[in-house]
Design an enzyme around this catalytic site. Sequence first.
Site, PDB file in Angstrom:
ATOM      1  N   GLU A  74     -98.273 -74.744  30.934  1.00 26.83           N
ATOM      2  CA  GLU A  74     -98.525 -73.779  31.981  1.00 26.83           C
ATOM      3  C   GLU A  74     -98.122 -72.534  31.880  1.00 26.83           C
ATOM      4  O   GLU A  74     -98.650 -71.682  32.648  1.00 26.83           O
ATOM      5  CB  GLU A  74     -97.719 -74.527  33.128  1.00 26.83           C
ATOM      6  CG  GLU A  74     -96.263 -74.240  33.101  1.00 26.83           C
ATOM      7  CD  GLU A  74     -95.421 -75.132  32.391  1.00 26.83           C
ATOM      8  OE1 GLU A  74     -94.127 -75.008  32.144  1.00 26.83           O
ATOM      9  OE2 GLU A  74     -95.905 -75.969  31.702  1.00 26.83           O
ATOM     10  N   HIS A  99     -94.860 -76.291  26.938  1.00 24.50           N
ATOM     11  CA  HIS A  99     -95.195 -75.979  28.286  1.00 24.50           C
ATOM     12  C   HIS A  99     -96.498 -75.632  28.295  1.00 24.50           C
ATOM     13  O   HIS A  99     -96.853 -74.470  27.846  1.00 24.50           O
ATOM     14  CB  HIS A  99     -94.052 -74.776  28.986  1.00 24.50           C
ATOM     15  CG  HIS A  99     -92.747 -75.278  28.902  1.00 24.50           C
ATOM     16  ND1 HIS A  99     -92.491 -75.728  30.500  1.00 24.50           N
ATOM     17  CD2 HIS A  99     -91.634 -75.563  28.448  1.00 24.50           C
ATOM     18  CE1 HIS A  99     -91.038 -76.148  30.320  1.00 24.50           C
ATOM     19  NE2 HIS A  99     -90.619 -75.914  29.244  1.00 24.50           N
ATOM     20  N   CYS A 158     -91.779 -81.091  28.853  1.00 27.95           N
ATOM     21  CA  CYS A 158     -90.380 -80.789  28.504  1.00 27.95           C
ATOM     22  C   CYS A 158     -89.214 -81.965  29.056  1.00 27.95           C
ATOM     23  O   CYS A 158     -89.135 -82.801  28.307  1.00 27.95           O
ATOM     24  CB  CYS A 158     -89.749 -79.288  28.974  1.00 27.95           C
ATOM     25  SG  CYS A 158     -88.559 -78.680  28.058  1.00 27.95           S
TER      26      CYS A 158
END
Length: 189
Positions: free
Chosen positions: A168, A166, A79
């Site tokens: 994660e 993202h 990001c």
Amino acid sequence: MRTLKILVINNYGQFCHLIHRAVRDLDMDTGIIPNTTPVEDILDREPDGLILSGGPTMERAGKCSEYLESIDIPILGICLGHQVIARTFGGEVRQGSSGGYADVEIEIVDEDDILKGLGPRTHVWASHADEVSVLPEDFIRLARSSVCEIEAMKHSERPIYGVQWHPEVAHTEKGEQLLTNFFKVCEEY
């Protein structure tokens, strides 16, 4: 794969601790360090790779540009980290047309190293409040979407990668695969 040391650079994004946890859960030695840490202190820790976390604004990205210019190990920008990479190497970042976090369908243009096994399409969790609008010279576009032409990129010679989304978070399909692919790059470097 052996245990690697992957340092997460804290750019004050809300998911920084999730990145750290995801890396730890994949059996890597990891730590979160402030983005104001001197280059020498990072090198003293002998990391195998760096992850530049997301964050609120380019102004809060600390020394990330300095890390990109002077540390020669694999680096993954997520990001804001992706956007810092673009700006550091001469690309451009603009306000996106669709801000806020949302499910985005990504088209893999070039599977390359970090996107291996993710294509040809995948769903990810991303914010496009800001996005890379002009690919830096010496970079290759890896993925696009209907809302952004540069969802992922890599340097043509150095092991530097950026993704707008993202990996994660649980909402991202195959996020662990992307991280594991990055660790493989770190291991082979």
